[in-house]
Write a protein that holds these residues in place. Sequence first.
Motif, PDB file in Angstrom:
ATOM      1  N   ASN A  35      -9.487 125.846   1.813  1.00 21.40           N
ATOM      2  CA  ASN A  35      -8.082 126.054   2.099  1.00 21.40           C
ATOM      3  C   ASN A  35      -7.446 127.034   1.130  1.00 21.40           C
ATOM      4  O   ASN A  35      -6.493 127.712   1.441  1.00 21.40           O
ATOM      5  CB  ASN A  35      -7.331 124.725   2.036  1.00 21.40           C
ATOM      6  N   TYR A  36      -7.959 127.023  -0.090  1.00 22.10           N
ATOM      7  CA  TYR A  36      -7.309 127.837  -1.121  1.00 22.10           C
ATOM      8  C   TYR A  36      -8.126 129.036  -1.568  1.00 22.10           C
ATOM      9  O   TYR A  36      -7.596 129.969  -2.102  1.00 22.10           O
ATOM     10  CB  TYR A  36      -7.001 126.959  -2.351  1.00 22.10           C
ATOM     11  N   MET A  37      -9.392 128.961  -1.419  1.00 24.35           N
ATOM     12  CA  MET A  37     -10.205 130.076  -1.896  1.00 24.35           C
ATOM     13  C   MET A  37     -11.531 130.196  -1.131  1.00 24.35           C
ATOM     14  O   MET A  37     -11.949 129.278  -0.446  1.00 24.35           O
ATOM     15  CB  MET A  37     -10.499 129.935  -3.391  1.00 24.35           C
ATOM     16  N   THR A  38     -12.113 131.363  -1.293  1.00 23.97           N
ATOM     17  CA  THR A  38     -13.398 131.626  -0.673  1.00 23.97           C
ATOM     18  C   THR A  38     -14.445 131.748  -1.780  1.00 23.97           C
ATOM     19  O   THR A  38     -14.264 132.527  -2.704  1.00 23.97           O
ATOM     20  CB  THR A  38     -13.341 132.940   0.135  1.00 23.97           C
ATOM     21  N   VAL A  39     -15.473 130.938  -1.678  1.00 26.64           N
ATOM     22  CA  VAL A  39     -16.525 130.974  -2.682  1.00 26.64           C
ATOM     23  C   VAL A  39     -17.802 131.503  -2.040  1.00 26.64           C
ATOM     24  O   VAL A  39     -18.231 131.002  -1.010  1.00 26.64           O
ATOM     25  CB  VAL A  39     -16.767 129.558  -3.274  1.00 26.64           C
ATOM     26  N   PHE A  40     -18.361 132.511  -2.661  1.00 26.53           N
ATOM     27  CA  PHE A  40     -19.629 133.051  -2.185  1.00 26.53           C
ATOM     28  C   PHE A  40     -20.763 132.419  -2.973  1.00 26.53           C
ATOM     29  O   PHE A  40     -20.656 132.240  -4.180  1.00 26.53           O
ATOM     30  CB  PHE A  40     -19.714 134.562  -2.433  1.00 26.53           C
ATOM     31  N   THR A  41     -21.825 132.097  -2.294  1.00 25.53           N
ATOM     32  CA  THR A  41     -23.025 131.671  -3.003  1.00 25.53           C
ATOM     33  C   THR A  41     -24.012 132.822  -2.954  1.00 25.53           C
ATOM     34  O   THR A  41     -24.306 133.345  -1.871  1.00 25.53           O
ATOM     35  CB  THR A  41     -23.637 130.418  -2.341  1.00 25.53           C
ATOM     36  N   LEU A  42     -24.487 133.204  -4.111  1.00 25.55           N
ATOM     37  CA  LEU A  42     -25.399 134.349  -4.199  1.00 25.55           C
ATOM     38  C   LEU A  42     -26.833 133.867  -4.423  1.00 25.55           C
ATOM     39  O   LEU A  42     -27.049 132.795  -5.017  1.00 25.55           O
ATOM     40  CB  LEU A  42     -24.978 135.284  -5.333  1.00 25.55           C
ATOM     41  N   GLY A  43     -27.781 134.632  -3.965  1.00 23.45           N
ATOM     42  CA  GLY A  43     -29.194 134.232  -3.982  1.00 23.45           C
ATOM     43  C   GLY A  43     -29.918 134.453  -5.297  1.00 23.45           C
ATOM     44  O   GLY A  43     -31.130 134.279  -5.361  1.00 23.45           O
ATOM     45  N   LYS A  44     -29.223 134.859  -6.342  1.00 21.06           N
ATOM     46  CA  LYS A  44     -29.871 135.045  -7.643  1.00 21.06           C
ATOM     47  C   LYS A  44     -29.011 134.398  -8.729  1.00 21.06           C
ATOM     48  O   LYS A  44     -27.803 134.200  -8.529  1.00 21.06           O
ATOM     49  CB  LYS A  44     -30.050 136.532  -7.938  1.00 21.06           C
ATOM     50  N   GLY A  45     -29.634 134.087  -9.863  1.00 19.65           N
ATOM     51  CA  GLY A  45     -28.901 133.426 -10.928  1.00 19.65           C
ATOM     52  C   GLY A  45     -29.321 133.930 -12.299  1.00 19.65           C
ATOM     53  O   GLY A  45     -29.619 135.120 -12.474  1.00 19.65           O
ATOM     54  N   LYS A  46     -29.354 132.987 -13.244  1.00 21.59           N
ATOM     55  CA  LYS A  46     -29.625 133.342 -14.644  1.00 21.59           C
ATOM     56  C   LYS A  46     -30.976 134.008 -14.837  1.00 21.59           C
ATOM     57  O   LYS A  46     -31.161 134.841 -15.725  1.00 21.59           O
ATOM     58  CB  LYS A  46     -29.542 132.086 -15.505  1.00 21.59           C
ATOM     59  N   LYS A  47     -31.945 133.625 -13.991  1.00 26.76           N
ATOM     60  CA  LYS A  47     -33.283 134.220 -14.080  1.00 26.76           C
ATOM     61  C   LYS A  47     -33.232 135.726 -13.945  1.00 26.76           C
ATOM     62  O   LYS A  47     -34.077 136.450 -14.460  1.00 26.76           O
ATOM     63  CB  LYS A  47     -34.165 133.669 -12.946  1.00 26.76           C
ATOM     64  N   ASN A  48     -32.252 136.193 -13.182  1.00 26.82           N
ATOM     65  CA  ASN A  48     -32.111 137.625 -12.949  1.00 26.82           C
ATOM     66  C   ASN A  48     -31.022 138.243 -13.831  1.00 26.82           C
ATOM     67  O   ASN A  48     -30.551 139.342 -13.561  1.00 26.82           O
ATOM     68  CB  ASN A  48     -31.790 137.891 -11.473  1.00 26.82           C
ATOM     69  N   GLY A  49     -30.622 137.502 -14.799  1.00 30.42           N
ATOM     70  CA  GLY A  49     -29.644 138.032 -15.755  1.00 30.42           C
ATOM     71  C   GLY A  49     -28.208 137.913 -15.303  1.00 30.42           C
ATOM     72  O   GLY A  49     -27.325 138.580 -15.855  1.00 30.42           O
TER      73      GLY A  49
END
Lengths: 175, 280
Positions: B128-142
């Motif tokens: 309702n208040y925001m759009t959150v994207f989930t990305l396919g990479k994380g800390k492993k990729n810096g």
Amino acid sequence: MKIRAVNVIRPALTAVYTVAAVLLQCSVFPHIRFLGAIPEITLCVIVCDSCFENEKFSCILAVCAGFLLDTLGGDGLTLSPLFFLLAAAFSIFLSRRVYFNKALPAAASGLAALLTGAAKTAVILSLRGAPFGSAVINSAMPQFLYGVIVFVPVFLLTLLHHRIFKDKEREGRRP
Amino acid sequence: MKFFKSKFFIITLIVAVSVAAVFTAMSLLGYSSLVKSALHYITLPAQKLADTVGRAVDGYTAYFSEVERIKRENEELRAQIDEMLDEVQSAKAVREENEELRRMLEVKQEHLDYKFEPVDVIGREDGNYMTVFTLGKGKKNGIERDMPIIASNNGLIGRITDAGETWAKADSIIDMGSSVGAFVERSRASGIVVGEYELGLKGLCKLSYLQSDADIEVGDRILTSGVGSVYPRGLIIGTVTEVKYDEGLRTKYAIIKPYAQISGLSSVMVVTSFEKYVEE
């Protein structure tokens, strides 16, 4: 001897039907094959007519139709005049001497003629090098079955044709 | 039985046998008979007529006998069309990907001090208040928290809000609570781009805290100022669609249309490293 119109029209029409049957067998039925076979419609017409038509006329018509058939659509052999004459004679014999002008002999002689015709096909094919069993299964049997299918309407039409003209002849005899 | 012993029948039989023998022999010996030729000649018109009927019947019956074949062929063609459509679709996707990579390369060439990590957007939660994207990479990729994310057209999208080993979450500049130091490219007038609820619903954001005499017009491009060190300087935020005056605060503000297409993102670039802007 007084010649009635019906005595001329009926055989004339029979001859026309027979020629039409030859043309159908040579030109139309090759396009409507059943399991690769063409029905012996001319043989059916000859047999059915022989049951009702004049004996001498039937014999002449059978020879002529056989000759015409072999000329227009034959494979080189001219055996149909003899075969058709024998089929017509058998039909005449059954209908006039054994079953006394009943419709049943036409059916019986028709089936017998068709069976003989199919056998003739098998024999000719085997004489030309085809295995006899294969010739029976692949050519003779389909030809016989298709012949039987075609025989029923041909018989009914012939019966109708002869009934119509017979009635007119009787009316003509009334004083 | 008399009839079969009569002269007529015997003569007819002899004639039939003779005809059969003579004409069969002639045919086998290769002689074409005159009688046969004459018969052919006489019956030719009738034969032609019968043949025409036969061909018509043939065409009619062929139609029915062909139905099964046509049906099979139709199914095969449908399968082929489906296969080709799949190929076209994948080719389209490959072309789009290629286009995006090309644009990313251009961005890289434009900002040589940037280090990028291209990431696929694997999820999108529209709240309702925001759009959150989930990305396919994380800390492993810096990828770390607060790293900026940009689109392939060099437009700013937002920043990483959370990062796991193999995933990361990001919000966008149009979300409530977002604030980015910005300036007007043409006049260098500075302000802060913030997300507002009502504007966010329309896919817009707001450039606030402009001086009351700030030189800003509709169509001006707004860039990141680099102040605060979260975002590098010079990223395109968007273009001005409307300029207004806040009576209470006695400041100007502008409505901004983000340059990056925030809805429908399939891949983004995380800027993992850049030269910090030092204000002179």
